[in-house]
Design an enzyme around this catalytic site. Structure first.
Site, PDB file in Angstrom:
ATOM      1  N   SER A 253       0.833  -1.196   0.000  1.00 20.51           N
ATOM      2  CA  SER A 253       0.000   0.000   0.000  1.00 20.51           C
ATOM      3  C   SER A 253       0.870   1.249   0.000  1.00 20.51           C
ATOM      4  O   SER A 253       1.925   1.271   0.616  1.00 20.51           O
ATOM      5  CB  SER A 253      -0.924   0.033   1.227  1.00 20.51           C
ATOM      6  OG  SER A 253      -1.752   1.184   1.186  1.00 20.51           O
TER       7      SER A 253
ATOM      8  N   ASN B 145      -8.153  -1.500   2.407  1.00 16.52           N
ATOM      9  CA  ASN B 145      -8.770  -0.780   1.294  1.00 16.52           C
ATOM     10  C   ASN B 145     -10.239  -0.487   1.558  1.00 16.52           C
ATOM     11  O   ASN B 145     -10.756   0.553   1.140  1.00 16.52           O
ATOM     12  CB  ASN B 145      -8.609  -1.577   0.004  1.00 16.52           C
ATOM     13  CG  ASN B 145      -7.202  -1.497  -0.559  1.00 16.52           C
ATOM     14  OD1 ASN B 145      -6.269  -1.171   0.160  1.00 16.52           O
ATOM     15  ND2 ASN B 145      -7.042  -1.787  -1.826  1.00 16.52           N
TER      16      ASN B 145
END
Length: 512
Positions: free
Chosen positions: A143, A219
């Site tokens: 990420s 997410n």
């Protein structure tokens, strides 16, 4: 073409935005990379970029730290054994395509192949089993986007401990870093000068699939966090009449306090930006149709499958879906009545801004509580031993949801590793109890002014549901027993005892 006399530390396969930047990050940290992509232009571009940065920033380094390869066989022959290969290719079929091609190219059983894409966690579990006779399949969710990949991402690895022990030094080197005492990111965006001090934002998550599951929930939280900020913008612009620039100033101020985060920071920046074509605020020229790549959807689906309440995450996915229905919204805006024009002339704007700040903080806590509860329930289902303090720690820098707020979550789980719900942590229970009045005012204002706020309001409903000792599910279970003989438990009998009322005839109670 590789000089066969020199062997490299790691292969990077797939040189799109993420793969290229991960490769450059790796070489900055003194590891040598053999790189390959089916698109030879991407290979040449990556080699050229490494050479440019080496000459510009690292004049003492004359030897290339990265070599471009023409095919997978060349990648394998370029690497020290046992080999480490990092895949940065689209999730799904392309991952299996590369794995099969590596088998054909002569990969060996103790070589490691690391999937760094946004793969569905169940696919990762299946792949580790499928390729176990050919090589060590490992996975690591990444990420942080392009900048994170280049200068320090948050890394969520899972799978074989043997594989992790071999790649851990590289991962700790390339990961984002935070100050251990403050939880704040230590950032430096200089090629050739990586951050070495501080705590690395990576930790071994657990068995196969667990890293990608944790990233999936990350997410989902990201979807909700973004939507919460958008709803605050909507309330301040449409509900309060502030300009985009004025909202940017509000967000910039909030970013100095408990709402400090990467998403808040960039939201203020977006709102400040003028459109290069018209001079109007750019945000007002961007069509209000939001895209999505599916990980938020996967999170919402997983919550439904396992029976974990995550309404704010689900509402964030629905909000994006509603945004795509632009033509219907245009038509219905002319057909459906809203509240009577209520300009709120007597509304104290600054007081409402302060109330909304509290509401946004409370909704954020609620959203994270949902995400961590979802991970806990899936971990129990799969037999994973997830360390939530460590997970919160590695999200403090490098990733999209990085925020000061995560330091408090880290400390909450360090104090009580068995915490069942973040709302039970003293720091959050007190904060939400103190601020919930303003949260309700913000939601009420949204409802009365006709401004949709599905995430802020669903987060409040989640809070209210968990603080309610008694819910109307008693009536619901009575309904189910009435039409389907689904039975019910009683408040005055031991848990697990089932009863059914004979609704259609004598209405006698039967113990099942």
């Amino acid at each position: 073409m590789n000089n066969q006399n020199q062997l490299y530390d790691i292969g990077v396969i797939g040189l799109g935005v993420m793969g290229k930047n991960l490769a450059l990050n790796i070489v900055d940290n003194q590891y040598r990379v053999a790189a390959f992509d089916l698109d030879e232009h991407k290979v040449k571009d990556t080699v050229r970029q490494e050479e440019l940065e080496r000459k510009q920033y690292l004049k003492q380094h004359r030897q290339p730290r990265l070599v471009g390869c023409n095919n997978l066989s060349e990648v394998l022959s370029s690497l020290e054994k046992p080999r480490i290969l990092l895949l940065s290719v689209p999730a799904g079929g392309p991952v299996d395509g590369v794995c099969q091609a590596l088998i054909e190219a002569g990969i060996e059983r103790d070589d490691i192949v690391i999937d760094t894409g946004n793969s569905l966690w169940t696919d990762t579990v299946e792949r580790e089993q499928r390729y176990s006779k050919d090589f060590l399949f490992f996975s690591c969710a990444v990420s942080g986007g392009e900048v994170g990949a280049r200068f320090g991402p948050s890394l969520m690895p899972s799978g074989s401990l043997t594989a992790w022990n071999r790649i851990e030094p590289i991962w700790q080197a390339i990961a984002a870093k935070v100050d251990a005492s403050t939880g704040l990111p230590i950032e430096r965006f200089e090629p050739g000068n990586p951050v070495k001090e501080g705590e690395p934002c990576t930790t071994y998550i657990g068995p196969a699939g667990s890293g990608h599951y944790v990233k999936m929930v990350h997410n989902g939280i990201e979807y909700a966090d973004m939507q919460l900020i958008c709803e605050a913008y909507h309330l301040l612009s449409q509900g309060l009449g502030l300009s985009a620039s004025e909202v940017a100033d509000v967000f910039a101020k909030w970013n100095q306090g408990s709402l400090n985060s990467y998403l808040m920071e960039i939201s203020a920046d977006v709102l400040k930006q003028a459109d290069p074509l018209t001079g109007a605020p750019l945000v007002e020229m961007i069509l209000d149709k939001a895209g999505q790549k599916g990980t938020g959807l996967w999170t919402a689906v997983s919550s439904l499958q396992i029976g974990c309440p995550a309404p704010t995450i689900a509402e964030a996915v629905y909000a994006r879906a509603v945004s795509t229905q632009k033509s219907q919204r245009q038509q219905l805006s002319q057909l459906l009545a809203g509240p009577a024009d209520n300009s709120d002339a007597e509304l104290d704007k600054q007081a409402f801004i302060d109330q909304l700040e509290n509401a946004l903080y409370c909704a954020k806590v609620s959203c994270y509580a949902q995400g961590f509860q979802l991970m806990a329930m899936q971990a129990k289902e799969q037999g994973w031993q997830l360390d939530f303090a460590e997970i919160a720690k590695i999200w403090r820098a490098g990733c999209i949801i990085r925020a000061t707020f995560l330091q408090s979550i880290t400390q909450a789980y360090q104090q009580d590793s068995g915490l069942e719900n973040l709302l039970m942590a003293d720091v959050f229970a007190k904060a939400l109890s103190d601020k919930q009045g303003n949260w309700r005012i913000a939601v009420s204002h949204a409802v009365m002014s006709g401004v949709p706020a599905p995430c802020i309001s669903s987060a409040l409903a989640y809070y209210d549901s968990y603080r309610s000792e008694v819910l109307p599910a008693s009536l619901l279970q009575g309904q189910r027993d009435y039409f389907g003989a689904h039975t019910f438990e009683r408040t005055d009998k031991p848990a697990g005892e089932k009863y059914h009322l004979n609704w259609s005839s004598d209405r006698k109670l039967h113990k099942v």
